[in-house]
Design a protein around this motif. Structure first.
Motif, short mmCIF file in Angstrom:
data_model
loop_
_atom_site.label_atom_id
_atom_site.label_comp_id
_atom_site.label_asym_id
_atom_site.label_seq_id
_atom_site.Cartn_x
_atom_site.Cartn_y
_atom_site.Cartn_z
N MET A 1 0.86 -1.18 0.00
CA MET A 1 0.00 0.00 0.00
C MET A 1 0.90 1.23 0.00
SD MET A 1 -2.94 1.09 2.76
CE MET A 1 -3.83 -0.41 2.53
N SER A 2 0.54 2.18 -0.84
CA SER A 2 1.38 3.38 -0.92
C SER A 2 1.20 4.24 0.32
CB SER A 2 1.03 4.18 -2.17
OG SER A 2 -0.16 4.90 -1.98
N GLU A 3 2.21 5.04 0.56
CA GLU A 3 2.14 5.95 1.72
C GLU A 3 0.97 6.92 1.61
OE1 GLU A 3 5.55 8.06 3.28
OE2 GLU A 3 6.82 6.41 2.59
N LEU A 8 -4.13 8.75 3.73
CA LEU A 8 -5.55 9.07 3.53
C LEU A 8 -6.44 8.20 4.40
CD1 LEU A 8 -5.57 9.56 -0.34
CD2 LEU A 8 -5.97 11.33 1.39
N ASP A 9 -6.13 6.91 4.50
CA ASP A 9 -6.91 6.02 5.37
C ASP A 9 -6.86 6.48 6.82
OD1 ASP A 9 -7.79 4.40 3.30
OD2 ASP A 9 -6.20 2.91 3.58
#
Length: 75
Positions: A1-3, A8-9
């Protein structure tokens, strides 16, 4: 998963918690003034807002957000 996605999560989770706290405060004020615990008219405004912005999936998201706002424990 990208930073970016992870960040955002984290922000979404934090905002849902803030929304839940605000909803609890609003519910307490509503009940203390003798009104009902829930305002269906206000909930419909939320559902309409999400629907207008996101289409049919927005309705589902609004219902989840409203449900979480009722069920998340205070932090």
């Amino acid at each position: 998963m990208s930073e970016d996605i992870a960040t955002l999560d984290e922000q979404i989770i934090r905002l849902v918690g803030r929304r839940a706290a605000a909803a609890r405060q609003q519910t307490r004020a509503r009940v203390s003034s003798g009104s009902s615990r829930t305002s269906l008219a206000e909930e419909n405004v939320v559902i309409d807002r999400y629907s207008e912005e996101l289409g049919r999936p927005g309705v589902n998201l609004a219902l989840l957000v409203l449900g979480l706002s009722d069920r998340l424990p205070a932090r």
